[in-house]
Design a protein around this motif. Structure first.
Motif, short mmCIF file in Angstrom:
data_model
loop_
_atom_site.label_atom_id
_atom_site.label_comp_id
_atom_site.label_asym_id
_atom_site.label_seq_id
_atom_site.Cartn_x
_atom_site.Cartn_y
_atom_site.Cartn_z
N ASN A 184 33.48 65.33 60.26
CA ASN A 184 33.23 66.46 61.17
C ASN A 184 33.59 67.77 60.47
N VAL A 185 32.78 68.78 60.69
CA VAL A 185 33.12 70.11 60.17
C VAL A 185 34.01 70.79 61.20
N LEU A 186 35.28 71.02 60.83
CA LEU A 186 36.25 71.58 61.78
C LEU A 186 36.39 73.09 61.64
N ALA A 187 36.07 73.61 60.46
CA ALA A 187 36.14 75.07 60.22
C ALA A 187 35.50 75.37 58.86
N GLY A 188 35.26 76.64 58.63
CA GLY A 188 34.77 77.08 57.31
C GLY A 188 33.38 76.59 56.99
N SER A 189 32.48 76.57 57.98
CA SER A 189 31.14 76.01 57.76
C SER A 189 30.32 76.82 56.75
N LYS A 190 30.76 78.04 56.44
CA LYS A 190 30.06 78.83 55.41
C LYS A 190 30.21 78.19 54.02
N GLY A 191 31.19 77.31 53.88
CA GLY A 191 31.47 76.73 52.57
C GLY A 191 30.80 75.38 52.32
N LEU A 192 29.85 75.01 53.16
CA LEU A 192 29.28 73.66 53.06
C LEU A 192 28.41 73.43 51.83
N ASP A 193 27.96 74.50 51.21
CA ASP A 193 27.09 74.34 50.04
C ASP A 193 27.87 74.26 48.73
N LYS A 194 29.18 74.38 48.81
CA LYS A 194 30.00 74.29 47.58
C LYS A 194 29.84 72.91 46.95
N ARG A 195 29.91 72.85 45.64
CA ARG A 195 29.77 71.58 44.93
C ARG A 195 31.14 70.97 44.65
N VAL A 196 31.19 69.67 44.75
CA VAL A 196 32.46 68.94 44.64
C VAL A 196 32.51 68.20 43.30
N THR A 197 33.55 68.46 42.54
CA THR A 197 33.68 67.84 41.21
C THR A 197 34.61 66.63 41.21
N GLY A 198 35.39 66.48 42.32
CA GLY A 198 36.34 65.37 42.37
C GLY A 198 37.21 65.51 43.59
N GLY A 199 38.30 64.78 43.63
CA GLY A 199 39.18 64.85 44.79
C GLY A 199 40.63 64.86 44.38
N TYR A 200 41.48 65.28 45.32
CA TYR A 200 42.93 65.22 45.10
C TYR A 200 43.59 64.89 46.43
N VAL A 201 44.52 63.95 46.42
CA VAL A 201 45.16 63.48 47.65
C VAL A 201 46.64 63.77 47.59
N SER A 202 47.13 64.65 48.48
CA SER A 202 48.56 64.94 48.50
C SER A 202 48.93 65.74 49.73
N ASP A 203 50.16 65.55 50.19
CA ASP A 203 50.67 66.36 51.29
C ASP A 203 51.78 67.29 50.81
N LEU A 204 52.05 67.26 49.52
CA LEU A 204 53.04 68.17 48.93
C LEU A 204 52.30 69.35 48.31
N LEU A 205 52.60 70.54 48.82
CA LEU A 205 51.80 71.69 48.44
C LEU A 205 51.97 72.07 46.97
N SER A 206 53.19 71.94 46.47
CA SER A 206 53.40 72.28 45.06
C SER A 206 52.74 71.27 44.12
N ASP A 207 52.57 70.06 44.60
CA ASP A 207 51.86 69.05 43.82
C ASP A 207 50.39 69.46 43.68
N VAL A 208 49.81 69.88 44.79
CA VAL A 208 48.41 70.35 44.75
C VAL A 208 48.31 71.60 43.89
N MET A 209 49.27 72.51 44.08
CA MET A 209 49.29 73.75 43.30
C MET A 209 49.33 73.44 41.80
#
Lengths: 142, 114
Positions: free
Chosen positions: B16-41
């Motif tokens: 489901n698109v919950l927000a930011g629908s303007k960004g739907l055309d962005k291309r995805v190069t991969g994924g990252y899974v984390s709930d620690l913000l500094s880890d993602v950073m």
């Protein structure tokens, strides 16, 4: 070029604002993408440290042809043992801050990994000064 | 390998698109899974789709600073009002699923590597 942004202690809704502004300026200056990424990680972590731990602070950014120097000065509890604070996984963040996914003890190590030079000066019950230097490679440049 | 857009991934995984629908055309190069913000950073890379259960505004600050493609909220989580607002402002899609991070990440990995 010199920039300055205030950073509010405890206000997570504004965390990242200064970093976002710094990123915009670096893009306008055509700094290469890889260098911008390193600067953004360092600046965000230093900014969040002030929000999470200090009462108030500010960042002063000086950019010249060869480098960016970001100085994060805060009024806060200070860091009693800087060496310990640098250890990955060590954190003094509150439970509330940890619940948001911050305070995993990765902030300072992230800065250390991305900065060319990191200097931390701190006085307990007064505050902390974090100075981050990153050398620039101008896009298409010398 | 051709990259997929957020919209294509949404359709394939029934997100489901919950927000930011303007960004739907962005291309995805991969994924990252984390709930620690500094880890993602510290470790996520530009163009990746971030799978998390964090629902506050700082998620969007990091997604924007790291030039991530979008965010997937798992376990039926909804974005906080200020997170949704920021997603709309930045044009970065926030997607939702009732599935767990394990299940959706497995499906995403398969999809991106098929």
């Amino acid at each position: 070029m010199q920039l300055q942004y205030d950073i509010e202690g405890g206000n997570f809704t504004k965390a990242g604002f200064a970093s976002s502004e710094i990123k915009k300026v670096l893009k306008q200056l055509n700094v290469d993408a890889a260098t911008i990424k390193r600067i953004v990680v360092s600046s965000y972590e230093a900014e969040v440290n002030i929000v999470a731990h200090a009462y108030k602070g500010a960042v002063t950014v000086v950019i010249d042809h060869e480098k960016i120097v970001m100085q994060y000065q805060d009024e806060g509890p200070g860091i009693p043992d800087i060496e310990q604070a640098m250890v990955a996984g060590y954190s003094t963040a509150s439970p509330e801050v940890r619940e948001m996914g911050f305070g995993a003890g990765m902030g300072l190590p992230n800065i250390h990994k991305n900065a060319d030079d990191l200097l931390i000066e701190s006085e307990v019950n007064k505050g902390t000064l974090v100075t981050i230097t990153i050398y620039l490679k101008q896009e298409g440049g010398q | 390998m051709d990259t997929m857009t957020i919209k294509e991934i949404c359709n394939a995984l029934q997100l489901n698109v919950l927000a930011g629908s303007k960004g739907l055309d962005k291309r995805v190069t991969g994924g990252y899974v984390s709930d620690l913000l500094s880890d993602v950073m510290g470790n996520a890379r530009e163009g990746e789709l971030w799978v998390t259960l964090q629902t506050h505004r700082n998620v969007m600050a990091i997604a924007s600073l790291k030039d991530l493609a979008g965010v997937i909220l798992v376990n039926g989580q909804q974005p906080d009002a200020d997170m949704a607002e920021q997603a709309n402002k930045e044009g970065i899609a926030v997607l939702g699923t009732d599935q767990s991070n394990f299940i959706i990440t497995g499906k995403l990995f398969q999809l991106l590597n098929s």
